[in-house]
Write a protein that holds these residues in place. Structure first.
Motif, PDB file in Angstrom:
ATOM      1  N   LYS A   1      -0.255   1.387 -23.166  1.00 32.13           N
ATOM      2  CA  LYS A   1       1.072   1.651 -22.626  1.00 32.13           C
ATOM      3  C   LYS A   1       1.829   2.546 -23.600  1.00 32.13           C
ATOM      4  CE  LYS A   1       3.162  -2.530 -24.644  1.00 32.13           C
ATOM      5  NZ  LYS A   1       3.828  -3.811 -24.350  1.00 32.13           N
ATOM      6  N   LEU A   2       2.987   3.022 -23.168  1.00 34.22           N
ATOM      7  CA  LEU A   2       3.824   3.889 -23.994  1.00 34.22           C
ATOM      8  C   LEU A   2       4.910   3.058 -24.665  1.00 34.22           C
ATOM      9  CD1 LEU A   2       4.183   6.824 -21.450  1.00 34.22           C
ATOM     10  CD2 LEU A   2       2.805   6.822 -23.538  1.00 34.22           C
ATOM     11  N   HIS A   3       4.821   2.929 -25.989  1.00 36.28           N
ATOM     12  CA  HIS A   3       5.824   2.189 -26.757  1.00 36.28           C
ATOM     13  C   HIS A   3       5.684   2.610 -28.213  1.00 36.28           C
ATOM     14  CE1 HIS A   3       8.876  -0.809 -27.258  1.00 36.28           C
ATOM     15  NE2 HIS A   3       8.153  -1.545 -28.082  1.00 36.28           N
ATOM     16  N   ASP A   4       6.763   2.464 -28.964  1.00 38.11           N
ATOM     17  CA  ASP A   4       6.740   2.937 -30.352  1.00 38.11           C
ATOM     18  C   ASP A   4       6.167   1.877 -31.297  1.00 38.11           C
ATOM     19  OD1 ASP A   4       8.867   1.213 -30.072  1.00 38.11           O
ATOM     20  OD2 ASP A   4      10.355   2.552 -30.946  1.00 38.11           O
ATOM     21  N   ALA A   5       4.893   1.596 -31.090  1.00 33.43           N
ATOM     22  CA  ALA A   5       4.160   0.652 -31.926  1.00 33.43           C
ATOM     23  C   ALA A   5       2.804   1.265 -32.247  1.00 33.43           C
ATOM     24  CB  ALA A   5       4.004  -0.693 -31.214  1.00 33.43           C
ATOM     25  N   ALA A   6       2.056   0.603 -33.129  1.00 30.54           N
ATOM     26  CA  ALA A   6       0.811   1.188 -33.621  1.00 30.54           C
ATOM     27  C   ALA A   6      -0.222   1.381 -32.514  1.00 30.54           C
ATOM     28  CB  ALA A   6       0.241   0.300 -34.727  1.00 30.54           C
ATOM     29  N   GLU A   7      -0.423   0.355 -31.705  1.00 24.27           N
ATOM     30  CA  GLU A   7      -1.473   0.400 -30.680  1.00 24.27           C
ATOM     31  C   GLU A   7      -1.083  -0.545 -29.540  1.00 24.27           C
ATOM     32  OE1 GLU A   7      -6.260   0.983 -31.181  1.00 24.27           O
ATOM     33  OE2 GLU A   7      -5.362  -0.740 -32.187  1.00 24.27           O
ATOM     34  N   PRO A   8      -0.025  -0.213 -28.802  1.00 29.59           N
ATOM     35  CA  PRO A   8       0.537  -1.166 -27.837  1.00 29.59           C
ATOM     36  C   PRO A   8      -0.283  -1.287 -26.558  1.00 29.59           C
ATOM     37  CG  PRO A   8       1.733   0.906 -27.750  1.00 29.59           C
ATOM     38  CD  PRO A   8       0.754   1.030 -28.884  1.00 29.59           C
ATOM     39  N   HIS A   9      -0.309  -2.503 -26.014  1.00 30.31           N
ATOM     40  CA  HIS A   9      -1.039  -2.781 -24.779  1.00 30.31           C
ATOM     41  C   HIS A   9      -0.215  -3.667 -23.853  1.00 30.31           C
ATOM     42  CE1 HIS A   9      -4.405  -1.614 -27.410  1.00 30.31           C
ATOM     43  NE2 HIS A   9      -5.058  -1.333 -26.303  1.00 30.31           N
ATOM     44  N   SER A  10      -0.459  -3.511 -22.571  1.00 31.42           N
ATOM     45  CA  SER A  10      -0.047  -4.488 -21.572  1.00 31.42           C
ATOM     46  C   SER A  10      -1.290  -5.191 -21.059  1.00 31.42           C
ATOM     47  CB  SER A  10       0.709  -3.814 -20.423  1.00 31.42           C
ATOM     48  OG  SER A  10       2.019  -3.461 -20.806  1.00 31.42           O
ATOM     49  N   PHE A  11      -1.084  -6.222 -20.213  1.00 33.32           N
ATOM     50  CA  PHE A  11      -2.210  -7.043 -19.783  1.00 33.32           C
ATOM     51  C   PHE A  11      -2.083  -7.432 -18.315  1.00 33.32           C
ATOM     52  CE2 PHE A  11      -1.305  -7.941 -24.236  1.00 33.32           C
ATOM     53  CZ  PHE A  11      -2.533  -7.724 -24.838  1.00 33.32           C
ATOM     54  N   THR A  12      -3.238  -7.569 -17.666  1.00 39.22           N
ATOM     55  CA  THR A  12      -3.314  -8.299 -16.411  1.00 39.22           C
ATOM     56  C   THR A  12      -4.215  -9.510 -16.627  1.00 39.22           C
ATOM     57  OG1 THR A  12      -5.177  -6.989 -15.581  1.00 39.22           O
ATOM     58  CG2 THR A  12      -2.947  -6.273 -14.970  1.00 39.22           C
ATOM     59  N   ILE A  13      -3.901 -10.590 -15.914  1.00 41.69           N
ATOM     60  CA  ILE A  13      -4.684 -11.822 -15.988  1.00 41.69           C
ATOM     61  C   ILE A  13      -5.160 -12.139 -14.590  1.00 41.69           C
ATOM     62  CG2 ILE A  13      -4.699 -14.254 -16.625  1.00 41.69           C
ATOM     63  CD1 ILE A  13      -1.946 -11.991 -17.971  1.00 41.69           C
ATOM     64  N   THR A  14      -6.466 -12.298 -14.439  1.00 39.95           N
ATOM     65  CA  THR A  14      -7.077 -12.465 -13.127  1.00 39.95           C
ATOM     66  C   THR A  14      -7.796 -13.799 -13.038  1.00 39.95           C
ATOM     67  OG1 THR A  14      -7.424 -10.076 -12.997  1.00 39.95           O
ATOM     68  CG2 THR A  14      -8.662 -11.433 -11.446  1.00 39.95           C
ATOM     69  N   CYS A  15      -7.660 -14.433 -11.873  1.00 35.17           N
ATOM     70  CA  CYS A  15      -8.438 -15.621 -11.543  1.00 35.17           C
ATOM     71  C   CYS A  15      -8.865 -15.494 -10.095  1.00 35.17           C
ATOM     72  CB  CYS A  15      -7.603 -16.887 -11.748  1.00 35.17           C
ATOM     73  SG  CYS A  15      -8.460 -18.406 -11.287  1.00 35.17           S
ATOM     74  N   GLY A  16     -10.147 -15.319  -9.866  1.00 35.88           N
ATOM     75  CA  GLY A  16     -10.613 -15.071  -8.515  1.00 35.88           C
ATOM     76  C   GLY A  16     -10.001 -13.781  -7.987  1.00 35.88           C
ATOM     77  N   ASP A  17      -9.317 -13.882  -6.840  1.00 37.89           N
ATOM     78  CA  ASP A  17      -8.692 -12.709  -6.235  1.00 37.89           C
ATOM     79  C   ASP A  17      -7.244 -12.532  -6.653  1.00 37.89           C
ATOM     80  OD1 ASP A  17     -11.019 -12.101  -4.822  1.00 37.89           O
ATOM     81  OD2 ASP A  17     -10.445 -13.394  -3.141  1.00 37.89           O
ATOM     82  N   LEU A  18      -6.734 -13.428  -7.491  1.00 35.01           N
ATOM     83  CA  LEU A  18      -5.330 -13.378  -7.890  1.00 35.01           C
ATOM     84  C   LEU A  18      -5.155 -12.631  -9.205  1.00 35.01           C
ATOM     85  CD1 LEU A  18      -4.202 -17.044  -7.133  1.00 35.01           C
ATOM     86  CD2 LEU A  18      -3.706 -15.004  -5.785  1.00 35.01           C
ATOM     87  N   LYS A  19      -4.075 -11.855  -9.301  1.00 36.28           N
ATOM     88  CA  LYS A  19      -3.821 -11.095 -10.521  1.00 36.28           C
ATOM     89  C   LYS A  19      -2.336 -11.124 -10.854  1.00 36.28           C
ATOM     90  CE  LYS A  19      -6.357  -7.617 -11.408  1.00 36.28           C
ATOM     91  NZ  LYS A  19      -7.068  -6.317 -11.471  1.00 36.28           N
ATOM     92  N   VAL A  20      -2.048 -11.395 -12.135  1.00 29.18           N
ATOM     93  CA  VAL A  20      -0.681 -11.401 -12.650  1.00 29.18           C
ATOM     94  C   VAL A  20      -0.605 -10.397 -13.787  1.00 29.18           C
ATOM     95  CG1 VAL A  20       1.056 -12.767 -13.885  1.00 29.18           C
ATOM     96  CG2 VAL A  20      -0.228 -13.790 -11.992  1.00 29.18           C
TER      97      VAL A  20
END
Length: 271
Positions: free
Chosen positions: A118-137
């Motif tokens: 992702k775009l942020h002023d940090a060294a190595e920034p990330h966002s996340f998705t969490i999946t269980c079966g067909d569901l995703k958050v």
């Protein structure tokens, strides 16, 4: 199968998000103290015994403040990139450290966590998705701009924590020095209400049941303002403000066509 989600705190004073099912859970960031994390989870009826790992988005203190103590006390693996660890100053036992790479899914029990850049002023920034079966958050905060990565993942989510950090007029009129205003809106800072709303309106999937407005600025935004803005544009997705003062309710996220409701409400004000 369903997913249970809650914000334990969301804001520049600390960020921590819970996502799990009946058997396994993860925390995204640990920016409040170990004691406060435990207390807020207990009020929601959540057990630390189900938490399998902590994922770290970046090294800013409001995302890692409680991490070292929490990981040590509960013997939790910490998924963090080497560059983020280097810049964080964290002292984590080597046996608890795990690395991850962007776009490479990580299996955590019955959950799959997928990091992306992702775009942020940090060294190595990330966002996340969490999946269980067909569901995703998705957990999408600390975003300088809406990028193709964010759009692609947002379009897949049944629920998402999405940053709506500031109101543009409040920031402009506010007391922040110019250099800080420039940092916030400069492309590697934070998303405004307007930017977040555009993402929601243009790319919301029809099956998204909940949107949690997250990381609201104390000085440059207003929960009622953000909530009203999004509710006026949403008829099928429930809009919730993630508080900077206490935990949200615990929400059960189900599949398309199923009911997704709060499991437990807290006695505290969201705002």
């Amino acid at each position: 199968m369903c997913l249970f989600v809650a914000s334990l705190n969301s804001g520049s004073n600390g960020n921590c998000y819970y996502v799990g099912n009946d058997h396994d859970a993860v925390l995204i960031d640990a920016g409040i103290s170990c004691r406060e994390t435990e207390t807020r989870m207990a009020r929601l009826g959540l057990s630390m015994r189900k938490v399998r790992a902590i994922f770290v988005s970046h090294e800013h203190s409001d995302h890692i403040r409680g991490l070292a103590v929490l990981a040590k006390k509960h013997n939790l693996p910490v998924y963090i990139t080497p560059l983020t660890l280097l810049h964080s100053g964290l002292q984590i036992a080597a046996g608890l450290l795990r690395s991850f790479c962007a776009d490479v899914p990580v299996s955590i029990g019955s959950l799959t966590v997928t990091p992306f850049n992702k775009l942020h002023d940090a060294a190595e920034p990330h966002s996340f998705t969490i999946t269980c079966g067909d569901l995703k958050v998705g957990v999408f905060t600390d975003l300088g701009a809406v990028c193709e990565n964010l759009i692609a993942h947002f379009q897949q989510c049944h629920a998402a924590f999405l940053e709506a950090n500031y109101d543009e007029e409040m920031l402009e009129r506010g007391s922040y020095p110019y250099h800080l205003k420039r940092r916030i809106r400069g492309g590697k800072g934070h998303l405004s209400n307007k930017q977040a709303l555009a993402l929601f309106e243009d790319y919301r999937p029809y099956f998204m049941s909940h949107l949690f407005l997250s990381h609201l600025s104390k000085d440059n935004n207003c929960p009622e303002l953000a909530l009203s803005l999004f509710k006026s544009r949403s008829t099928e997705t429930e809009i919730v403000v993630a508080s900077r003062y206490t935990e949200s309710a615990l929400y059960q996220i189900a599949g398309a066509g199923q009911i997704a409701l709060p499991v437990l409400s807290t006695q505290f004000s969201l705002f």
